[in-house]
Design an enzyme around this catalytic site. Structure first.
Site, PDB file in Angstrom:
ATOM      1  CG  HIS A 167      -1.723  -1.229   1.404  1.00  0.00           C
ATOM      2  ND1 HIS A 167      -2.850  -1.531   0.673  1.00  0.00           N
ATOM      3  CD2 HIS A 167      -1.516  -2.288   2.225  1.00  0.00           C
ATOM      4  CE1 HIS A 167      -3.322  -2.713   1.058  1.00  0.00           C
ATOM      5  NE2 HIS A 167      -2.533  -3.197   1.990  1.00  0.00           N
ATOM      6  CB  SER A 288      13.466  22.560 -14.948  1.00  0.00           C
ATOM      7  OG  SER A 288      12.571  23.656 -14.992  1.00  0.00           O
ATOM      8  CE  LYS A 294      12.413  19.186 -10.728  1.00  0.00           C
ATOM      9  NZ  LYS A 294      11.203  19.516 -11.519  1.00  0.00           N
ATOM     10  CD  GLU A 301       8.732  12.432 -15.351  1.00  0.00           C
ATOM     11  OE1 GLU A 301       8.797  12.799 -14.172  1.00  0.00           O
ATOM     12  OE2 GLU A 301       8.884  13.207 -16.325  1.00  0.00           O
TER      13      GLU A 301
END
Length: 493
Positions: A167, A288, A294, A301
């Site tokens: 979970h 970024s 970043k 992704e």
């Protein structure tokens, strides 16, 4: 239609038109014409055509000299196409018309003999089967490379202990390598699914013609063997209209995408500041445009996102087949769209993700720090109490009360002294302390599929053996398929 109009149709790469009084409307042509990507199957159509020529010779339609002349011209067209010397033009409705137009240009009217006894229906079915037969093994090689990368990194982190989750909540400590192998085993099974799809495409539809079979095929088994098939599809209608082999491949691709997506989700978590378990290599991450600090896991992704396309291709093909009358229908033409897109998606995703895995840096200290958090050793205490003869239901309650006491004090179970444990329940003795360590929790789980170090080594050996066996079962009887896989490996390196 006038004679000159009929000649225009022949020169344009259309295989029909004699009974039509007028040419097709531009809107029909635009919808009917094959997308450019479909012409990538030239080698498959040529292979099927050369095998078909053998049947025509065996049936007496052409002689050996004609067979040799037409076959050589087809090989030259294929070579010229791959070299870019000839290409389809705007009037070529599909790959079959394109090749026949080129053949006519080189040999004249005698080239028309090749059309006897066959149809675009069995040609189209054959082309995609051959495409899958040569494309799936190299894909399986790429999948195996990803699995091997996961196994190798599980060896690199053999001693690293991390929290295991259920979970997405801290559950029990595990070896981080055990987590990597969980993904490796799942993706390993995708090779089996690809193998099933490869076998599913392993029978020849040639000789089915439009749907009723051909009177000009004397030895379809010989033609099938020449193309590397294991046999002939028994029913001619089934041969031209079934696409379950395409669905098998698309399902294998969709399931592979799902397994990749789950791995990518965890990679995104592990690379976050909140987890801090892995550091991305500069060559496999991006930045970024506005935030200079970043470092983003774009490969993970993008791969996760492309899974949606793999799923959509499977659903699209199933939808095209649903309620479709048996025999050929143009709905089936989209089989190539879904197949090509899934193949191209995997060809992009697999090497990028494999490179990302191979170049990761691991923060084992941070994994270990988090492994002890969240009372991950609670089960060790409950198990120890059960070993002392206390029913597990009661041991569970006792451990729960210990956790509550620790929460109130802001400490972990492993920080309690023997005296403090005894105060919470008199049946807890000093002997339990040696069990309340990460090393003990991991090493004691030494069953056949546990997270103990010795089991990890056995798993690594087992999955590598399975990989070798699975890949050896592709293309054992087809040198062309094996060569295709070798060429792809060489190109990747």
């Amino acid at each position: 239609m006038t004679d000159s109009a009929r000649e225009t149709v022949r020169e344009s790469g259309k295989l029909w038109g004699g009974r039509f009084a007028a040419g097709p409307a531009p809107a029909l042509e635009a919808l009917s014409r094959s997308p450019q990507a479909y012409f990538d199957m030239v080698r498959d159509d040529v292979a099927g055509s050369i095998a078909h020529l053998g049947e025509l010779r065996r049936s007496g339609v052409i002689d050996a000299e004609q067979q040799s002349r037409i076959a050589q011209a087809l090989r030259e067209i294929a070579e010229d196409h791959e070299a870019g010397r000839v290409q389809p033009n705007a009037g070529d409705e599909d790959i079959h018309g394109y090749l026949e137009r080129e053949l006519m240009a080189r040999l004249g009217p005698q080239a028309g003999a090749i059309r006897a006894g066959r149809s675009r229906n069995d040609q189209a079915a054959n082309n995609l089967r051959l495409y899958l037969r040569r494309t799936i093994p190299p894909l399986a090689e790429e999948v195996a490379g990803l699995v091997e990368a996961l196994v190798a990194r599980s060896e690199d982190t053999a001693g690293a202990i991390a929290p295991g989750f259920t979970h997405l909540q801290t559950a029990q400590p595990i070896l981080f390598g055990h987590q990597l192998l969980a993904h490796a085993w799942a993706i390993r099974r995708d090779i089996t699914r690809l193998q099933h799809a490869w076998e599913s495409a392993g029978r020849s539809p040639l000789g089915a013609a439009a749907l009723a079979g051909s009177t000009l095929h004397a030895d379809q088994e010989a033609m099938a063997a020449e193309l590397g098939y294991t046999g002939v599809i028994p029913n001619s209608i089934d041969a031209v209209s079934s696409r379950d082999h395409v669905v098998d491949f698309l399902y294998a691709a969709a399931m592979l995408g799902t397994d990749i997506s789950r791995l990518c989700e965890e990679l995104c978590l592990w690379a976050s500041r909140q987890f801090g378990w892995v550091r991305l290599h500069d060559s496999y991450s991006t930045g970024s445009s506005i935030m200079p600090q970043k470092k983003n896991p774009d490969i993970a992704e993008l791969a996760r996102g492309r899974t949606g396309r793999l799923h959509a291709n499977l659903i699209g093909m199933l939808s095209a087949l649903k309620s479709l009358a048996f025999a050929y229908n143009r709905d089936l033409a989209d089989d190539k769209h879904y197949t090509f897109d899934s193949v191209e998606t995997l060809q992009l995703v697999l090497p990028a993700l494999t490179g990302m895995i191979r170049t990761l840096e691991f923060n084992e200290d941070e994994m270990r720090r988090q492994a002890i958090d969240g009372f991950s050793l609670a089960t060790e205490l409950a198990d120890w109490l059960a070993e002392q003869g206390i029913p597990f239901s009661e041991a569970h309650d006792v451990t729960g009360r210990v956790v509550m006491a620790c929460e109130a004090r802001g400490i972990g179970i492993e920080e309690l002294t023997a005296a403090e444990l005894g105060e919470l329940d008199s049946r807890i003795t000093e002997e339990v302390l040696e069990r309340l360590t990460l090393e003990s929790a991991v090493s004691r789980r030494d069953g056949a599929n546990g997270t103990a170090p010795a089991v990890l080594i056995r798993q690594q050996r087992a999955i590598r053996n399975e990989l070798q066996t699975a890949l050896s079962e592709f293309g054992e009887t087809d040198a062309g398929i094996a060569n295709g896989a070798a060429q792809l490996r060489e190109a990747r390196s």
